[in-house]
Write a protein that holds these residues in place. Structure first.
Motif, PDB file in Angstrom:
ATOM      1  N   ALA A 123      -8.119   0.424   1.662  1.00 57.30           N
ATOM      2  CA  ALA A 123      -8.915  -0.132   0.489  1.00 57.30           C
ATOM      3  C   ALA A 123      -8.457  -0.965  -0.467  1.00 57.30           C
ATOM      4  O   ALA A 123      -8.886  -2.087  -0.997  1.00 57.30           O
ATOM      5  N   VAL A 124      -6.914  -0.727  -0.348  1.00 58.82           N
ATOM      6  CA  VAL A 124      -6.089  -1.507  -1.335  1.00 58.82           C
ATOM      7  C   VAL A 124      -5.067  -2.011  -0.691  1.00 58.82           C
ATOM      8  O   VAL A 124      -4.226  -1.042   0.085  1.00 58.82           O
ATOM      9  N   PRO A 125      -4.790  -3.416  -0.666  1.00 54.84           N
ATOM     10  CA  PRO A 125      -3.478  -3.715  -0.024  1.00 54.84           C
ATOM     11  C   PRO A 125      -2.177  -3.267  -0.552  1.00 54.84           C
ATOM     12  O   PRO A 125      -2.067  -3.001  -1.751  1.00 54.84           O
ATOM     13  N   GLN A 126      -1.091  -2.916   0.300  1.00 53.39           N
ATOM     14  CA  GLN A 126       0.107  -2.211  -0.075  1.00 53.39           C
ATOM     15  C   GLN A 126       0.758  -2.977  -1.197  1.00 53.39           C
ATOM     16  O   GLN A 126       0.639  -4.205  -1.169  1.00 53.39           O
ATOM     17  N   GLY A 127       1.053  -2.317  -2.181  1.00 54.65           N
ATOM     18  CA  GLY A 127       1.931  -2.937  -3.404  1.00 54.65           C
ATOM     19  C   GLY A 127       1.138  -3.115  -4.344  1.00 54.65           C
ATOM     20  O   GLY A 127       1.379  -3.853  -5.584  1.00 54.65           O
ATOM     21  N   VAL A 128      -0.367  -3.031  -4.411  1.00 57.12           N
ATOM     22  CA  VAL A 128      -1.357  -3.513  -5.445  1.00 57.12           C
ATOM     23  C   VAL A 128      -1.489  -2.283  -6.359  1.00 57.12           C
ATOM     24  O   VAL A 128      -1.774  -2.634  -7.569  1.00 57.12           O
ATOM     25  N   GLY A 129      -1.712  -0.885  -5.847  1.00 56.74           N
ATOM     26  CA  GLY A 129      -1.883  -0.013  -6.617  1.00 56.74           C
ATOM     27  C   GLY A 129      -0.851   1.167  -6.570  1.00 56.74           C
ATOM     28  O   GLY A 129       0.040   1.426  -5.633  1.00 56.74           O
ATOM     29  N   GLU A 171      -3.949  -0.217 -10.860  1.00 54.25           N
ATOM     30  CA  GLU A 171      -3.321  -1.521 -10.548  1.00 54.25           C
ATOM     31  C   GLU A 171      -1.943  -1.239 -11.226  1.00 54.25           C
ATOM     32  O   GLU A 171      -1.563  -0.670 -12.163  1.00 54.25           O
ATOM     33  N   VAL A 172      -0.796  -1.946 -10.421  1.00 54.08           N
ATOM     34  CA  VAL A 172       0.714  -1.497 -10.797  1.00 54.08           C
ATOM     35  C   VAL A 172       0.979  -1.819 -12.291  1.00 54.08           C
ATOM     36  O   VAL A 172       1.397  -0.884 -12.662  1.00 54.08           O
ATOM     37  N   LEU A 193       4.498   8.021  -8.881  1.00 55.93           N
ATOM     38  CA  LEU A 193       4.540   9.088  -7.795  1.00 55.93           C
ATOM     39  C   LEU A 193       4.728   8.362  -6.314  1.00 55.93           C
ATOM     40  O   LEU A 193       4.310   7.218  -6.431  1.00 55.93           O
ATOM     41  N   PRO A 194       5.287   8.849  -5.426  1.00 57.16           N
ATOM     42  CA  PRO A 194       5.507   8.306  -4.154  1.00 57.16           C
ATOM     43  C   PRO A 194       4.422   8.301  -3.177  1.00 57.16           C
ATOM     44  O   PRO A 194       4.358   9.023  -2.285  1.00 57.16           O
ATOM     45  N   VAL A 195       3.217   7.801  -3.567  1.00 58.85           N
ATOM     46  CA  VAL A 195       2.100   7.713  -2.650  1.00 58.85           C
ATOM     47  C   VAL A 195       1.813   6.093  -2.471  1.00 58.85           C
ATOM     48  O   VAL A 195       2.238   5.248  -2.725  1.00 58.85           O
ATOM     49  N   SER A 196       1.157   6.261  -1.045  1.00 62.21           N
ATOM     50  CA  SER A 196       1.041   4.840  -0.556  1.00 62.21           C
ATOM     51  C   SER A 196      -0.284   4.163  -1.094  1.00 62.21           C
ATOM     52  O   SER A 196      -0.435   2.920  -0.700  1.00 62.21           O
ATOM     53  N   ALA A 197      -1.312   4.711  -2.011  1.00 63.34           N
ATOM     54  CA  ALA A 197      -2.520   3.814  -2.420  1.00 63.34           C
ATOM     55  C   ALA A 197      -2.770   4.737  -3.777  1.00 63.34           C
ATOM     56  O   ALA A 197      -2.189   5.957  -3.928  1.00 63.34           O
ATOM     57  N   CYS A 201      -9.436   6.464  -7.964  1.00 61.87           N
ATOM     58  CA  CYS A 201      -9.904   5.247  -8.953  1.00 61.87           C
ATOM     59  C   CYS A 201     -10.914   4.324  -8.344  1.00 61.87           C
ATOM     60  O   CYS A 201     -11.069   4.403  -7.151  1.00 61.87           O
ATOM     61  N   SER A 202     -11.452   3.713  -9.298  1.00 59.22           N
ATOM     62  CA  SER A 202     -12.392   2.701  -8.954  1.00 59.22           C
ATOM     63  C   SER A 202     -12.119   1.703  -7.744  1.00 59.22           C
ATOM     64  O   SER A 202     -12.874   1.294  -6.729  1.00 59.22           O
ATOM     65  N   LEU A 203     -10.837   1.367  -7.641  1.00 62.25           N
ATOM     66  CA  LEU A 203     -10.362   0.540  -6.527  1.00 62.25           C
ATOM     67  C   LEU A 203     -10.740   0.964  -4.964  1.00 62.25           C
ATOM     68  O   LEU A 203     -10.751   0.446  -4.169  1.00 62.25           O
ATOM     69  N   LEU A 204     -10.947   2.247  -5.008  1.00 62.17           N
ATOM     70  CA  LEU A 204     -11.052   3.015  -3.744  1.00 62.17           C
ATOM     71  C   LEU A 204     -12.663   3.081  -3.242  1.00 62.17           C
ATOM     72  O   LEU A 204     -13.001   3.603  -2.269  1.00 62.17           O
ATOM     73  N   LYS A 205     -13.675   2.412  -4.194  1.00 60.58           N
ATOM     74  CA  LYS A 205     -14.953   2.612  -3.786  1.00 60.58           C
ATOM     75  C   LYS A 205     -15.385   2.079  -2.440  1.00 60.58           C
ATOM     76  O   LYS A 205     -16.237   2.673  -1.936  1.00 60.58           O
ATOM     77  N   PRO A 206     -14.630   1.026  -1.767  1.00 58.00           N
ATOM     78  CA  PRO A 206     -15.106   0.720  -0.633  1.00 58.00           C
ATOM     79  C   PRO A 206     -14.703   1.545   0.390  1.00 58.00           C
ATOM     80  O   PRO A 206     -15.217   1.696   1.572  1.00 58.00           O
ATOM     81  N   ALA A 207     -13.515   2.382   0.190  1.00 57.12           N
ATOM     82  CA  ALA A 207     -13.445   3.445   0.946  1.00 57.12           C
ATOM     83  C   ALA A 207     -14.260   4.592   1.054  1.00 57.12           C
ATOM     84  O   ALA A 207     -14.927   5.180   2.246  1.00 57.12           O
ATOM     85  N   GLY A 208     -14.808   4.872  -0.188  1.00 51.85           N
ATOM     86  CA  GLY A 208     -16.148   5.893  -0.282  1.00 51.85           C
ATOM     87  C   GLY A 208     -17.340   5.256   0.667  1.00 51.85           C
ATOM     88  O   GLY A 208     -18.091   6.205   1.313  1.00 51.85           O
TER      89      GLY A 208
END
Length: 313
Positions: A123-129, A171-172, A193-197, A201-208
């Motif tokens: 849902a979110v490109p690596q490094g954006v969030g 976002e970062v 935190l060491p997470v990958s995404a 948060c609302s950036l993940l709406k497309p995943a939902g």
């Protein structure tokens, strides 16, 4: 004996070797790993017991691995006649609760969470969030901190875990500014935190939305055991609420503290963490203390913790 709740851990609880000890001793656990392997075409025992860690840390592997380990331990508890009167799970852990309540079959759930992990990652490109944990700051000042950092981008509260333990996501730049500001406002600690995404948060709406399509193809039943949902901290009592609740959960705050308080109000005085790690027990201990009630806590992840639990049932 009062009432027992089963709680299931979320992402971050994984470690290489999880579930091995119990699986070596119980056929029910072994069969759970075998079922997951068959459904996913992935050697789940090898992934959980031997790693390598970098494979286990990929979100689309982490989620089914934790769920499989939790359900393997759940099957052992059920075989030993240990039951619960209510259940909840942290984020991914909610799927453990849904399996416990027979809302859907384990095979369907494990396939679902593999996809969920993949959708969340994509849902979110690596490094954006990113996400960050804020310790020692209450809800109100934290909300002010978030509001003042929105000019830098998206930043939202992702997890209300326990008093003074809130996770933010977004976002970062916005999250990093919020971390800085939280410390200025008196947070004891604020760490990225060491997470990958940026989960929850609302950036993940497309995943939902992608998850919704998968959920609509499943056979869903009404819960046999009351489930407290993350998205609303309310009891889920009919099957029509399942899909909206799980879709919302991907991009909304996890109301863990509120969920546990609701369970305590409903008479739960024993909480059994079913799966890897002891994080939830630590959260619940703080929540109960803040609520001024005494609860019994167990984290079942191996033979030792299982043997400590059995005499109490």
């Amino acid at each position: 004996m009062g009432k027992t709740a089963f709680v299931f851990p979320g992402q971050g609880a994984q470690y290489v070797g999880m579930g091995k000890d119990i699986t070596d001793n119980f056929k029910a656990a072994k069969l759970t790993y075998e079922e997951a392997s068959d459904v996913l075409g992935l050697d789940m025992k090898k992934l959980c017991f031997d790693g390598p860690e970098e494979e286990l840390l990929k979100t689309e592997n982490t989620q089914p691995a934790i769920l499989t380990t939790s359900v393997a331990i759940l099957k052992v508890l059920e075989e030993l006649g240990i039951e619960c009167q209510m259940t909840a799970g942290l984020s991914l852990g909610e799927y453990g609760s849904l399996v416990k309540s027979d809302v859907f079959a384990f095979g369907d759930a494990v396939k679902l969470v593999k996809n969920r992990g993949k959708y969340m990652q994509e849902a979110v490109p690596q490094g954006v969030g990113i996400m960050a944990a804020i310790l020692g700051l209450e809800k109100q000042p934290l909300q002010e901190c978030i509001n003042s950092c929105r000019q830098y981008g998206i930043v939202e509260a992702a997890n209300y875990n326990s008093p003074g333990q809130i996770v933010i996501s977004g976002e970062v730049e916005a999250v990093k500014m919020a971390v800085k500001k939280a410390v200025e406002l008196g947070a004891k600690k604020a760490v990225v935190l060491p997470v990958s995404a940026p989960f929850h948060c609302s950036l993940l709406k497309p995943a939902g939305e992608r998850l919704k399509a998968d959920l609509e193809s499943l056979e869903i039943h009404s819960p046999k055991v009351p489930i407290v949902t993350n998205a609303e901290a309310k009891i889920l009592n009919c099957k029509t609420q399942v899909i909206p609740s799980l879709v919302d959960q991907v991009s909304r705050s996890v109301l863990w503290q509120d969920s546990i308080e609701l369970m305590i109000k409903n008479g739960m005085d024993t909480f059994i963490e079913v799966g890897p790690g002891k994080t939830l027990a630590a959260f619940i201990k703080r929540i109960a203390k803040n609520f001024d009630v005494k609860v019994n806590l167990y984290s079942i992840e191996d033979m030792k913790s299982l043997k400590d639990l059995i005499p109490n049932y």
